[in-house]
Design a protein around this motif. Structure first.
Motif, PDB file in Angstrom:
ATOM      1  N   THR A 101      36.249  42.418  36.926  1.00  0.00           N
ATOM      2  CA  THR A 101      36.319  40.995  37.262  1.00  0.00           C
ATOM      3  C   THR A 101      37.719  40.387  37.216  1.00  0.00           C
ATOM      4  N   THR A 102      38.758  41.192  36.960  1.00  0.00           N
ATOM      5  CA  THR A 102      40.105  40.609  36.988  1.00  0.00           C
ATOM      6  C   THR A 102      41.024  41.483  37.839  1.00  0.00           C
ATOM      7  N   TRP A 103      42.114  40.891  38.292  1.00  0.00           N
ATOM      8  CA  TRP A 103      43.101  41.650  39.074  1.00  0.00           C
ATOM      9  C   TRP A 103      43.639  42.831  38.274  1.00  0.00           C
ATOM     10  N   TRP A 317      34.164  32.325  41.725  1.00  0.00           N
ATOM     11  CA  TRP A 317      34.399  33.778  41.682  1.00  0.00           C
ATOM     12  C   TRP A 317      35.082  34.255  42.968  1.00  0.00           C
ATOM     13  N   TYR A 320      38.702  33.123  43.400  1.00  0.00           N
ATOM     14  CA  TYR A 320      39.648  33.864  42.540  1.00  0.00           C
ATOM     15  C   TYR A 320      40.268  35.012  43.321  1.00  0.00           C
ATOM     16  N   ARG A 325      46.690  36.900  44.289  1.00  0.00           N
ATOM     17  CA  ARG A 325      47.263  37.134  42.956  1.00  0.00           C
ATOM     18  C   ARG A 325      48.181  36.007  42.489  1.00  0.00           C
ATOM     19  N   ARG A 328      47.435  31.753  40.535  1.00  0.00           N
ATOM     20  CA  ARG A 328      47.498  31.280  39.157  1.00  0.00           C
ATOM     21  C   ARG A 328      48.831  30.599  38.833  1.00  0.00           C
ATOM     22  N   HIS A 397      41.128  29.869  28.281  1.00  0.00           N
ATOM     23  CA  HIS A 397      40.576  31.229  28.351  1.00  0.00           C
ATOM     24  C   HIS A 397      40.315  31.776  26.943  1.00  0.00           C
ATOM     25  N   TYR A 404      36.609  33.749  31.232  1.00  0.00           N
ATOM     26  CA  TYR A 404      37.207  34.992  31.735  1.00  0.00           C
ATOM     27  C   TYR A 404      38.243  34.578  32.756  1.00  0.00           C
ATOM     28  N   ASP A 405      39.143  35.491  33.066  1.00  0.00           N
ATOM     29  CA  ASP A 405      40.213  35.128  33.990  1.00  0.00           C
ATOM     30  C   ASP A 405      39.666  34.574  35.312  1.00  0.00           C
ATOM     31  N   TRP A 406      38.667  35.257  35.879  1.00  0.00           N
ATOM     32  CA  TRP A 406      38.188  34.862  37.216  1.00  0.00           C
ATOM     33  C   TRP A 406      37.663  33.437  37.239  1.00  0.00           C
TER      34      TRP A 406
END
Ligand SMILES: Cc1cc2nc3c(=O)[nH]c(=O)nc-3n(C[C@H](O)[C@H](O)[C@H](O)COP(=O)(O)OP(=O)(O)OC[C@H]3O[C@@H](n4cnc5c(N)ncnc54)[C@H](O)[C@@H]3O)c2cc1C
Ligand code: SF4
Length: 510
Positions: A101-103, A317, A320, A325, A328, A397, A404-406
């Motif tokens: 779920t994150t980069w 979601w 994101y 990338r 953010r 976070h 979560y980051d997303w």
């Protein structure tokens, strides 16, 4: 552009004959290809060493992972290591994983030999379907990427609350029946939620966290406390059933209300278990629709809840990934203040502002507040005071049990801090004390006055609102939705004095 990124490839759906590595937010049965598939679970202590999390968030994550390991028994290899790499080195069989779920986690699994990456799961609309919908939309001349448009398309695509080609009740959105102020008597419109009971796994988690903290290995923020959120699918379904039977009916009207002594109101408290992957959100939506059809629950509440889950949650979601990338790092309003120490430490000792003190105190004791305290108290505060969006994202976070980051990046950078220049929201969610006064019972017990913008008892949100407009006046001059507020600013006779007062207050506790 994001579409060419290897992290966004069209991954296969299944990987027969492999051991399925399930991250700690992929814990439900829908992350397996069949109920008997062998599983790999990894508990990495490095995650907690790197950042200072809310104590209850660390507890929830570890408890969920360890409960899943216990539930699966011999079907799972459960490795407790310092890093993920160390765990994978110990496994010498083919491993597959649903796209994480994150980069950074996607980059990590893609770079690992012997790990097959599959399409992500855990959302109602899959990534390919979203991409098809989003193609040609955006800020570059096409149609806008609006949540409402996505939600309509998703309702049609998944045939949710539809009567043939028409939405149930004749429209897609019943919000005009919602957004009521809180009940005047200060009582919650819904009974208390069902809270799970702790067991010996929780006891062990608590002892481990105490030991790690005492050893100086990790450090936490926030109070320890009884576990409030589900950590198994069974507990999650219990909470969902309780919500549908006793609380959902009141969800719509009071969705945006805040009460000082009733933090839960009629909210579902399902974000944490859904984000741990304990239940498929499609199942949550389907059960909510069933409750509407079988029990005759009010459509404004059911539709409002369904929109949160298959509309907002999915939309956030997909954005994101879709926004790439670099999203953010947006800082369109040029905000550079630090997260103040009282906020970072969840310290309310010097806070007189009843709304801030109440919300920060709730966060300290539970790691959770609902969406309006997040957006219109904490987010609004950070926006007005010019806190750096990425620092705010990091703080939220680490501090929220469901974060979560997303989910934090688009919600904070985009929705709450307008740092993306208006991709997610057409205007900043900035509001003065009048909004908080209308939607909560905080102001009655506050030493400040929501109607005052100047002087000893000037409400920091009311005055902060004008201070904010003064700061962003030039940047937002071209935003049509800001024309009226900015005209109001220019008419203020005491503008200079208010701005100076707020510059002096800064992010000090008040
Ligand atoms: C600044 C800010 C930060 C947020 N951070 C998070 C976060 O870290 N994790 C998180 O899950 N939600 C986050 N949200 C969304 C929302 O506040 C929480 O999902 C909700 O308060 C959780 O409580 P609940 O389960 O009782 O939700 P309910 O009010 O019962 O809503 C039902 C479900 O809708 C979903 N949902 C609704 N809005 C959103 C949204 N904007 N983004 C994602 N899901 C949504 C959640 O899964 C939630 O469980 C954030 C919102 C804001 C404005
Ligand atoms: S008066 Fe202002 S600071 Fe006090 S509770 Fe109301 S909005 Fe918050």
């Amino acid at each position: 552009m994001a579409a060419d990124d290897p992290a966004l490839a069209d991954f296969p759906e299944r990987a027969p004959g492999t051991r399925r590595w399930c991250f700690a937010d992929q814990l439900g049965p829908h992350f397996l290809d069949d109920p008997h598939q062998e599983v790999l679970l990894v508990e990495s202590r490095a995650v907690f060493r790197r950042r200072r999390f809310h104590r209850q968030k660390a507890h929830l994550l570890l408890s969920a992972l360890r409960h899943r390991a216990a539930e699966l028994g011999d079907q799972a290899r459960f490795l407790q290591t310092t890093t993920y790499a160390e765990a994978l080195d110990a496994v010498d069989e083919p491993v597959s994983v649903c796209a994480p779920t994150t980069w950074p986690a996607r980059d990590f699994v893609l770079a690992r030999d012997g790990v097959q990456v599959l399409a992500s799961r855990g959302f109602v609309t899959d990534e390919q379907t979203f991409r098809r919908w989003a193609t040609g939309r955006g800020t570059d001349g096409g149609k806008r990427l609006l949540m409402d448009d996505f939600y309509r398309a998703a309702r049609q695509h998944h045939d949710v609350l539809m009567e043939g080609s028409e939405p149930t009740g004749g429209k897609y959105n019943f919000d005009h029946d919602n957004r009521e102020p809180p009940p005047k008597d200060g009582a919650s419109p819904a009974p208390e939620p069902w809270i799970p009971a702790e067991d010996e796994i929780d006891e062990q988690v608590r002892a481990d966290l105490d030991r790690w903290e005492a050893d100086g290995d990790v450090s936490f923020v926030g109070d320890d406390g009884p576990r409030l959120f589900p950590v198994t699918r069974r507990e999650t379904l219990h909470r969902l059933r309780d919500f549908l039977a006793h609380r959902l009916a009141a969800f719509g009207p009071h969705e945006d209300a805040m009460l000082a002594d009733e933090p839960w109101l009629a909210h579902s408290l399902l974000s944490a278990p859904m984000n741990l992957g304990l239940v498929d959100p499609a199942e949550v939506v389907q059960r909510a629709e069933q409750a509407y059809r079988d029990e005759g629950l009010p459509l404004n509440s059911v539709e409002g809840f369904v929109r949160q889950v298959m509309g907002w949650r999915d939309y956030i979601w997909h954005l994101y990934w879709h926004l790439g990338r670099e999203y953010r790092h947006g800082n369109a309003l040029d905000a550079h203040a630090e997260v103040p120490a009282w906020m970072a430490e969840l310290d309310t000792a010097d806070l007189d502002a009843a709304c801030l003190s109440g919300v920060v105190g709730d966060l300290r004791s539970r790691g959770w507040v609902h969406h309006i305290p997040r957006l219109m108290v904490l987010g609004n505060y950070a926006l007005q005071r010019g806190i750096e969006p990425l620092a705010m994202t990091d703080w939220m976070h680490r501090t929220f049990v469901d974060a979560y980051d997303w989910v934090m990046v688009p919600n904070v950078v985009g929705m709450s801090q307008h740092a993306d220049g208006g991709v997610l929201a057409t205007k900043p969610y900035a509001a003065g004390g009048a909004y908080i006064d209308r939607m909560s019972d905080y102001c009655g017990g506050c030493r400040y006055d929501p109607k005052k913008r100047l002087g000893e008892d000037a409400c920091p949100f009311t005055a902060g609102y004008w201070g904010f407009l003064d700061r962003v006046e030039d940047t937002l001059a071209g935003n049509r939705r800001m024309a009226q507020p900015l005209a109001g600013l220019r008419r203020l006779k005491d503008r200079e004095a208010v701005v100076e007062q707020e510059q002096q207050r800064g992010t000090d506790p008040y």
